[in-house]
Scaffold this active site. Structure first.
Site, mmCIF file in Angstrom:
data_model
loop_
_atom_site.group_PDB
_atom_site.id
_atom_site.type_symbol
_atom_site.label_atom_id
_atom_site.label_comp_id
_atom_site.label_asym_id
_atom_site.label_seq_id
_atom_site.Cartn_x
_atom_site.Cartn_y
_atom_site.Cartn_z
ATOM 1 N N GLY A 180 0.794 -1.225 0.000
ATOM 2 C CA GLY A 180 0.000 0.000 0.000
ATOM 3 C C GLY A 180 0.822 1.268 0.000
ATOM 4 O O GLY A 180 0.276 2.366 0.129
ATOM 5 N N LYS A 198 5.457 19.521 -4.065
ATOM 6 C CA LYS A 198 5.788 19.965 -2.711
ATOM 7 C C LYS A 198 6.941 20.967 -2.722
ATOM 8 O O LYS A 198 6.933 21.947 -1.963
ATOM 9 C CB LYS A 198 6.139 18.744 -1.845
ATOM 10 C CG LYS A 198 4.984 17.755 -1.696
ATOM 11 C CD LYS A 198 5.448 16.441 -1.082
ATOM 12 C CE LYS A 198 4.306 15.440 -1.011
ATOM 13 N NZ LYS A 198 4.750 14.121 -0.522
#
Length: 424
Positions: A180, A198
């Site tokens: 995940g 970012k």
């Protein structure tokens, strides 16, 4: 009481609700008010979100609700969230967002539209690390000389496994997907785009520079293999996916997001697995280092709630990006990527015969590039080939790119050369 509506009750949204409810006493003690989630917006109201607040599929149930003071935007995407946030601001509602893609493209427009209405976005960069607050507040007396960060946990996990366990990219990527850590389509992460978004947010706060993702150098980690790992270890480097903002002498700022060889003794090289780390160098404080989880429901929700507490405390906010006039006089402009100067590592697969290295060196020399360190590895499957691994002295990005193009044309080269930048 501060009443909150959440648009997007997925992993992070559900964590926001639970933390606000379960930690309500400490949050009220620190903010001076109760902060209460009263409505959530989801696409499918029949799906259990694990929260005990009313859910709706109509965004206007939050945006047009006079009882709601703050809209938390956790939708993802760019265009639709931009419309949603603009409408929230128009209706006088404060906004908190974790949407880095939205801010990578629209941060200056949102600052202009917000005026004195607070917009919090701590959760948009590096999850639970309070890097936005550090730049806007803690380091506000400093000229920021550079920012160097590991800001994508997927890339960092993959590269850590490759460095530590000598496994190839494809195998680790599959493992990351099973755990995940990586999406089914991992392009946004492993291609460097997530980290670049970012970086643009941090660069706006540090330098007041307005750039979009298309304007800066972005590369991913897809081409890194075990031979690159071998070279890195031999010469005392780790390979990390770095975001770099660096002030140049001529009022330029270089912005780039790409894999890099970093000396193993540097603190940033010790940030492993899915963790994030950011090094900031200020002209007065020197280097400060920030480390922590860059993603995950609770970590990101913690940053969202920190913004809510700030909104309660401040009432009115300072400008969203933290400056009221152009930073440092006339401000900075973006350095053209071709003008970036650094050292480089190259991997070149060649025919294993006399004179090959001389031809490689001659080509590099024609672009003012000199070799620093060198290794040769024979091909274990076909002894008629070899792989040359070498680093260069400092040179310009344009020169190394042109050299790669010329090397690829040589008959002795069997694959397009691979290049990784070196950040000492």
């Amino acid at each position: 009481m501060l009443k909150v509506g959440i648009i997007g009750v997925g992993t992070v949204g559900a964590s926001v609700v639970k933390i606000l409810q379960e930690n309500s006493d400490i949050i009220e003690a620190r903010s001076g008010k109760k902060i209460v989630p009263i409505m959530g917006i989801v696409r499918d109201t029949s799906k259990d979100r694990g929260v005990n607040i009313p859910l709706s599929s109509n965004i206007d149930d939050v945006l047009e609700n006079d009882d709601i003071d703050v809209v938390i935007e956790l939708m993802g995407g760019v265009d639709e969230p931009f419309k949603v946030v603009k409408k929230a601001l128009k209706n006088g509602k404060s906004v908190v967002t974790a949407n880095k893609a939205l801010l990578a493209y629209h941060r200056y427009e949102l600052q202009s539209k917000a005026g004195n209405v607070p917009i919090g976005f701590e959760a948009s960069v590096a999850g639970g690390i309070p890097i936005i607050k550090a730049l806007r507040e803690g380091l506000s007396a400093n000229h920021i000389n550079s920012i160097k960060g590991i800001m994508n946990g997927t890339c960092n996990y993959i590269l850590t496994k490759m460095m530590n366990e000598n496994v190839e990219f494809e195998k680790v990527l599959q493992e990351a997907q099973e755990l995940g850590y990586a999406e089914a389509d991992p392009t946004f992460d492993v291609g460097g785009f997530d980290a670049a978004h970012k970086l643009l947010i941090l660069a706006s706060i540090a330098y007041g520079i307005h750039a979009n993702p298309e304007d800066i150098l972005i590369e991913g980690i897809e081409n890194i293999n075990s031979e690159d790992i071998f070279f890195a270890k031999e010469f005392g480097y780790s390979i990390k996916h770095l975001t770099i903002a660096k002030k140049c002498d001529d009022r330029k700022v270089e912005l780039r997001a790409h894999p890099a060889l970093v000396p193993s003794l540097q603190m940033i090289a010790k940030v492993d697995d899915v963790m994030n780390g950011i090094s900031v160098i200020g002209d007065r404080v020197g280097e400060t280092m920030y480390y922590g989880p860059g993603a995950g429901g609770d970590a990101t929700a913690s940053a969202v709630i920190a913004d809510l507490i700030d909104i309660v405390r401040a009432g009115q906010s300072s400008p969203m990006l933290g400056f009221k006039r152009t930073l440092e006089g006339s401000g900075f402009t973006l350095l053209d990527a071709n003008d970036i100067e650094t050292k480089y590592y190259m991997r070149v697969k060649v025919v294993d015969q006399v004179g090959v290295l001389a031809k490689i060196a001659k080509t590099l020399c024609s672009f003012n590039i000199s070799i620093d360190s060198f290794l040769q590895k024979p091909d274990t499957k076909d002894n008629s080939f070899a792989t040359l691994l070498f680093s260069t002295h400092k040179c310009k990005e344009l020169d190394i790119q042109n050299a790669i193009t010329e090397l690829e044309k040589l008959e002795i080269c069997k694959e397009k050369p691979v290049m990784i930048r070196i950040e000492d």
